[in-house]
Scaffold this active site. Structure first.
Site, PDB file in Angstrom:
ATOM      1  N   PHE A 185       0.816  -1.226   0.000  1.00 50.36           N
ATOM      2  CA  PHE A 185       0.000   0.000   0.000  1.00 50.36           C
ATOM      3  C   PHE A 185       0.846   1.271   0.000  1.00 50.36           C
ATOM      4  O   PHE A 185       0.363   2.336  -0.383  1.00 50.36           O
ATOM      5  CB  PHE A 185      -0.919   0.026   1.243  1.00 50.36           C
ATOM      6  CG  PHE A 185      -0.227   0.478   2.513  1.00 50.36           C
ATOM      7  CD1 PHE A 185      -0.111   1.825   2.814  1.00 50.36           C
ATOM      8  CD2 PHE A 185       0.359  -0.439   3.374  1.00 50.36           C
ATOM      9  CE1 PHE A 185       0.558   2.253   3.964  1.00 50.36           C
ATOM     10  CE2 PHE A 185       1.025  -0.027   4.519  1.00 50.36           C
ATOM     11  CZ  PHE A 185       1.127   1.314   4.816  1.00 50.36           C
ATOM     12  N   GLU A 241      -4.982  -3.731  -1.866  1.00 52.53           N
ATOM     13  CA  GLU A 241      -6.427  -3.499  -1.803  1.00 52.53           C
ATOM     14  C   GLU A 241      -6.757  -2.252  -0.996  1.00 52.53           C
ATOM     15  O   GLU A 241      -7.893  -1.803  -0.980  1.00 52.53           O
ATOM     16  CB  GLU A 241      -7.146  -4.725  -1.225  1.00 52.53           C
ATOM     17  CG  GLU A 241      -6.765  -5.110   0.203  1.00 52.53           C
ATOM     18  CD  GLU A 241      -5.525  -6.007   0.300  1.00 52.53           C
ATOM     19  OE1 GLU A 241      -4.558  -5.783  -0.448  1.00 52.53           O
ATOM     20  OE2 GLU A 241      -5.533  -6.916   1.153  1.00 52.53           O
ATOM     21  N   ARG A 242      -5.740  -1.676  -0.317  1.00 52.89           N
ATOM     22  CA  ARG A 242      -6.042  -0.488   0.502  1.00 52.89           C
ATOM     23  C   ARG A 242      -6.050   0.789  -0.338  1.00 52.89           C
ATOM     24  O   ARG A 242      -6.733   1.746  -0.005  1.00 52.89           O
ATOM     25  CB  ARG A 242      -5.017  -0.358   1.621  1.00 52.89           C
ATOM     26  CG  ARG A 242      -5.175  -1.492   2.609  1.00 52.89           C
ATOM     27  CD  ARG A 242      -4.207  -1.367   3.749  1.00 52.89           C
ATOM     28  NE  ARG A 242      -3.720  -2.696   4.087  1.00 52.89           N
ATOM     29  CZ  ARG A 242      -2.584  -2.946   4.716  1.00 52.89           C
ATOM     30  NH1 ARG A 242      -1.805  -1.947   5.070  1.00 52.89           N
ATOM     31  NH2 ARG A 242      -2.224  -4.169   4.982  1.00 52.89           N
ATOM     32  N   SER A 280       5.454  -6.984   3.218  1.00 50.00           N
ATOM     33  CA  SER A 280       6.040  -7.300   4.526  1.00 50.00           C
ATOM     34  C   SER A 280       6.812  -8.624   4.457  1.00 50.00           C
ATOM     35  O   SER A 280       6.559  -9.463   3.578  1.00 50.00           O
ATOM     36  CB  SER A 280       4.937  -7.383   5.567  1.00 50.00           C
ATOM     37  OG  SER A 280       4.003  -8.375   5.187  1.00 50.00           O
ATOM     38  N   CYS A 299       9.431   1.968   3.057  1.00 55.40           N
ATOM     39  CA  CYS A 299      10.316   0.819   3.300  1.00 55.40           C
ATOM     40  C   CYS A 299      11.735   1.286   3.574  1.00 55.40           C
ATOM     41  O   CYS A 299      12.541   0.555   4.141  1.00 55.40           O
ATOM     42  CB  CYS A 299      10.305  -0.094   2.095  1.00 55.40           C
ATOM     43  SG  CYS A 299      10.634   0.780   0.575  1.00 55.40           S
ATOM     44  N   GLU A 328       9.054  -4.304  13.004  1.00 59.41           N
ATOM     45  CA  GLU A 328       8.877  -3.205  12.049  1.00 59.41           C
ATOM     46  C   GLU A 328       7.576  -2.497  12.425  1.00 59.41           C
ATOM     47  O   GLU A 328       6.490  -3.071  12.295  1.00 59.41           O
ATOM     48  CB  GLU A 328       8.789  -3.735  10.617  1.00 59.41           C
ATOM     49  CG  GLU A 328       8.677  -2.618   9.604  1.00 59.41           C
ATOM     50  CD  GLU A 328       8.454  -3.087   8.176  1.00 59.41           C
ATOM     51  OE1 GLU A 328       7.830  -4.131   7.964  1.00 59.41           O
ATOM     52  OE2 GLU A 328       8.896  -2.360   7.255  1.00 59.41           O
TER      53      GLU A 328
HETATM   54  P1  NAD Z   1       1.610  -6.606   3.012  1.00 58.75           P
HETATM   55  O1  NAD Z   1       2.659  -7.659   3.071  1.00 58.75           O
HETATM   56  O2  NAD Z   1       0.514  -6.662   3.998  1.00 58.75           O
HETATM   57  O3  NAD Z   1       0.885  -6.630   1.565  1.00 58.75           O
HETATM   58  C1  NAD Z   1       1.622  -6.647   0.381  1.00 58.75           C
HETATM   59  C2  NAD Z   1       0.808  -7.373  -0.687  1.00 58.75           C
HETATM   60  O4  NAD Z   1       0.585  -8.722  -0.268  1.00 58.75           O
HETATM   61  C3  NAD Z   1      -0.556  -6.743  -0.924  1.00 58.75           C
HETATM   62  O5  NAD Z   1      -0.822  -6.744  -2.303  1.00 58.75           O
HETATM   63  C4  NAD Z   1      -1.514  -7.681  -0.165  1.00 58.75           C
HETATM   64  O6  NAD Z   1      -2.776  -7.756  -0.761  1.00 58.75           O
HETATM   65  C5  NAD Z   1      -0.801  -9.011  -0.247  1.00 58.75           C
HETATM   66  N1  NAD Z   1      -1.071  -9.858   0.937  1.00 58.75           N
HETATM   67  C6  NAD Z   1      -1.320  -9.436   2.206  1.00 58.75           C
HETATM   68  N2  NAD Z   1      -1.514 -10.494   3.022  1.00 58.75           N
HETATM   69  C7  NAD Z   1      -1.388 -11.598   2.252  1.00 58.75           C
HETATM   70  C8  NAD Z   1      -1.470 -12.998   2.526  1.00 58.75           C
HETATM   71  N3  NAD Z   1      -1.731 -13.474   3.752  1.00 58.75           N
HETATM   72  N4  NAD Z   1      -1.271 -13.868   1.519  1.00 58.75           N
HETATM   73  C9  NAD Z   1      -0.998 -13.418   0.270  1.00 58.75           C
HETATM   74  N5  NAD Z   1      -0.913 -12.101  -0.040  1.00 58.75           N
HETATM   75  C10 NAD Z   1      -1.103 -11.206   0.932  1.00 58.75           C
HETATM   76  O7  NAD Z   1       2.361  -5.201   3.043  1.00 58.75           O
HETATM   77  P2  NAD Z   1       1.724  -3.750   3.164  1.00 58.75           P
HETATM   78  O8  NAD Z   1       1.204  -3.548   4.542  1.00 58.75           O
HETATM   79  O9  NAD Z   1       0.819  -3.483   2.020  1.00 58.75           O
HETATM   80  O10 NAD Z   1       3.019  -2.845   2.932  1.00 58.75           O
HETATM   81  C11 NAD Z   1       3.917  -2.519   3.951  1.00 58.75           C
HETATM   82  C12 NAD Z   1       5.075  -3.490   3.994  1.00 58.75           C
HETATM   83  O11 NAD Z   1       5.752  -3.511   2.751  1.00 58.75           O
HETATM   84  C13 NAD Z   1       6.128  -3.094   5.010  1.00 58.75           C
HETATM   85  O12 NAD Z   1       6.584  -4.261   5.654  1.00 58.75           O
HETATM   86  C14 NAD Z   1       7.232  -2.469   4.170  1.00 58.75           C
HETATM   87  O13 NAD Z   1       8.521  -2.513   4.734  1.00 58.75           O
HETATM   88  C15 NAD Z   1       7.151  -3.329   2.962  1.00 58.75           C
HETATM   89  N6  NAD Z   1       7.759  -2.677   1.812  1.00 58.75           N
HETATM   90  C16 NAD Z   1       8.988  -3.099   1.424  1.00 58.75           C
HETATM   91  C17 NAD Z   1       9.609  -2.497   0.360  1.00 58.75           C
HETATM   92  C18 NAD Z   1      10.974  -2.928  -0.080  1.00 58.75           C
HETATM   93  O14 NAD Z   1      11.440  -2.394  -1.049  1.00 58.75           O
HETATM   94  N7  NAD Z   1      11.622  -3.871   0.569  1.00 58.75           N
HETATM   95  C19 NAD Z   1       8.970  -1.459  -0.331  1.00 58.75           C
HETATM   96  C20 NAD Z   1       7.700  -1.058   0.085  1.00 58.75           C
HETATM   97  C21 NAD Z   1       7.109  -1.685   1.162  1.00 58.75           C
END
Ligand code: NAD
Length: 532
Positions: A183, A210-211, A260, A315, A416
């Site tokens: 998101f 989805e957010r 994440s 991130c 985190e």
């Molecule tokens: P998230 O892991 O909750 O979601 C990321 C994606 O995974 C979304 O599209 C979501 O729909 C999907 N998802 C969520 N739960 C799932 C599940 N149980 N099974 C399958 N798919 C699932 O992350 P977020 O809250 O949207 O974003 C924040 C996180 O992303 C933080 O941890 C941040 O550090 C990380 N991030 C990392 C980078 C990087 O470059 N390393 C960049 C941006 C964000």
């Protein structure tokens, strides 16, 4: 913070993100944020698909449910993948120069719609408009990199490796590739992926967060206006069900994931098991190490902007500060002064430096983390939990918070938090600070503030982190380098965008060739061929 401080997001590349912006021809229903139902985009048209499941899209500044998003089914994913697979068959045959022309047209359109995209991001994510603009411009830089695809896809050729024999290699697209994105950068992170994948000749299926799903719809329309054939870029909205559909679909050749760490691990394991190429970028805990010889005002300004910008939901945000020796008390006092001065408001307020966090759930998690840190024995220097923004009392706001005397054993350090919370740890020496950074399981970004070239060089050589800033708090690599962390911040062996992105979205062929009429060719032999 003062105006000049707020102008600095701490990004290494602010000065280079200077593309002109003009608002033009915005698609109805998308320019001012999502309204109604956010659908998929398949084969060049919006579609609700077959799923009846819906998710809320919040306005983080007001706390209102402003729209709904379709949560796609496996059948929706299958439709998108089949559509992409069909489109791939003709897209792969389009010349690389023609593909580059479409990339250039897309570049112009994104540039013209920077403000439209930024407004959509602010409406659903909550970040301030200047920050949303910055994210779109960083995404645009990847599009610009991908415009050079004819150069990037040039192969190798070796003349006369044996008598009358030449050897050469070239790269071809993989097929249907998927992007699953978080998101916090709803435009930039998908743009780390799709411009390069498409320029390389692949078809793309994006599953955005989805957010804040609406920006992807406008991006899809811009691809269409740029002349990209329908079906080459598709968007399937949804949650775990749609993700699993992509990870297990036999016609998806590769998956790029950003999110994440637990989900990154899951995506990497699942998609690897189903035979796909995978790059899965995870979470972070980014340390800023501050030596006593640093300009401490400069360090405090930049750490404040990098820690609280985008409400800490980057991130590459700085979330842990490691002070060395006598820098500690002075720096903490400077950080305290700056944290209480950060202007928090709604994203559309030009004077605001920091907006709300993305959901009420996120706000509650952050508030609980601050409470836990205090219970664990950290000193709460600035407490943002009680912050209220006038007229927006139901918005998802948490103020900048600062905890000192934090140790590596505390959960407030280990987890985190992904919110506007900075924790300060103390070290006696640079070596001890490096040990702290390296013992942390995350390895996305880190920065050192120092006046010593020798200390900086030791730091850059010894830290087990993928992206390093020297007096630069958010060292996001330029689009023509590749972005990626180490350890629990990346699963897979290729970073995103830049040269590694081109490598990820293509595979090599090596050809050994001869034409039999060439004089002096040796006879066929039964032993294994060698050159000569
Ligand atoms: P998230 O892991 O909750 O979601 C990321 C994606 O995974 C979304 O599209 C979501 O729909 C999907 N998802 C969520 N739960 C799932 C599940 N149980 N099974 C399958 N798919 C699932 O992350 P977020 O809250 O949207 O974003 C924040 C996180 O992303 C933080 O941890 C941040 O550090 C990380 N991030 C990392 C980078 C990087 O470059 N390393 C960049 C941006 C964000």
């Amino acid at each position: 913070m003062s105006t000049n401080q707020s102008a600095s997001t701490g990004s290494a590349t602010d000065a280079t993100s200077a593309a002109g912006v003009a608002t033009a021809n915005t698609s109805p229903g998308t320019a001012d944020g999502a309204r109604g139902l956010v659908e998929h985009w398949i084969a060049g048209s919006p579609t609700p698909g077959s799923s009846t499941r819906r998710g809320p899209v919040w306005n983080p500044a007001t706390g209102e449910r402003q729209a709904e998003v379709v949560l796609g089914s496996r059948a929706d994913v299958d439709l998108a993948v089949q559509t992409a697979a069909k489109a791939f068959e003709s897209w792969r045959e389009v010349s690389v120069t023609r593909r580059a022309k479409i990339l250039f047209a897309f570049r112009e359109l994104v540039d013209r719609h920077v403000d439209d995209l930024a407004r959509i991001v602010t409406a659903e994510h909550g970040k301030v408009l200047s920050d949303a603009r910055g994210e779109v411009l960083r995404g645009l830089e990847v599009v610009e990199f991908a415009c050079g695809i004819p150069q990037l896809l040039k192969g190798e050729f070796s003349d006369q490796v044996s008598t009358g024999v030449d050897a050469y290699s070239f790269r071809q697209p993989l097929g249907v590739v998927a992007g699953i994105t978080p998101f916090n950068f709803p435009v930039m992170v998908p743009m780390w992926m799709h411009p390069i994948a498409i320029a390389c000749g692949n078809a793309f299926v994006l599953k955005p967060s989805e957010r804040d799903p609406s920006a992807s719809r406008l991006v899809a329309e811009l691809w269409q206006q740029a002349g990209l054939p329908d079906g080459v870029f598709n968007v399937v909205n949804g949650d775990k069900e749609a993700v699993d559909g992509l990870l297990e679909h036999p016609d998806v050749a590769a998956v790029s994931f950003v999110g994440s760490t637990p989900i990154a691990k899951y995506v990497h394991e699942t998609a690897t098991r189903t035979g796909k190429r995978v790059q899965a970028l995870g979470g972070a805990k980014n340390h800023a190490v501050v030596l006593p010889d640093a300009d401490l005002d400069f360090a405090a300004d930049h750490i404040t902007a990098a820690g609280y910008g985008s409400a800490g939901q980057r991130c590459m945000a700085i979330s842990a500060v490691v002070t060395v020796g006598s820098a500690g008390d002075t720096l903490v006092e400077k950080l305290r002064q700056r944290a209480i001065d950060v202007r928090v408001g709604v994203g559309t307020d030009d004077s605001a430096e920091m907006g709300p966090v993305v959901t009420d759930q996120a706000r509650e998690r952050i508030v609980a983390a601050i409470q836990n840190g205090q219970s664990e024995g950290a000193a709460l220097v600035v407490d943002g939990r009680g912050l209220r923004v006038e007229g927006h009392e139901s918005g998802f706001f948490v103020g900048p918070s600062l905890l000192d005397k934090v140790t590596p054993a505390m959960r407030v350090y280990q987890d985190e938090i992904f919110g506007p919370v900075l924790v300060v740890l103390r070290a006696d020496t640079l070596a001890e600070a490096i040990e702290i950074v390296n013992a942390n399981p995350f390895g996305n970004g880190t920065a050192i503030f120092t006046g010593s070239g020798e200390a900086a060089r030791t730091f850059q050589r010894k830290v087990t982190v993928g992206m390093i800033g020297i007096n630069v708090p958010i060292p996001v690599p330029m689009a023509f380098y590749s972005f990626g962390g180490w350890k629990d911040s990346l699963f897979g062996d290729r970073h995103v965008h830049g040269p590694e992105g081109v490598g990820f979205y293509t595979r090599a062929k090596a050809v050994t060739s001869r034409w039999p009429h060439v004089e002096g060719l040796s006879d066929a032999a039964f032993h294994f061929p060698s050159s000569g």
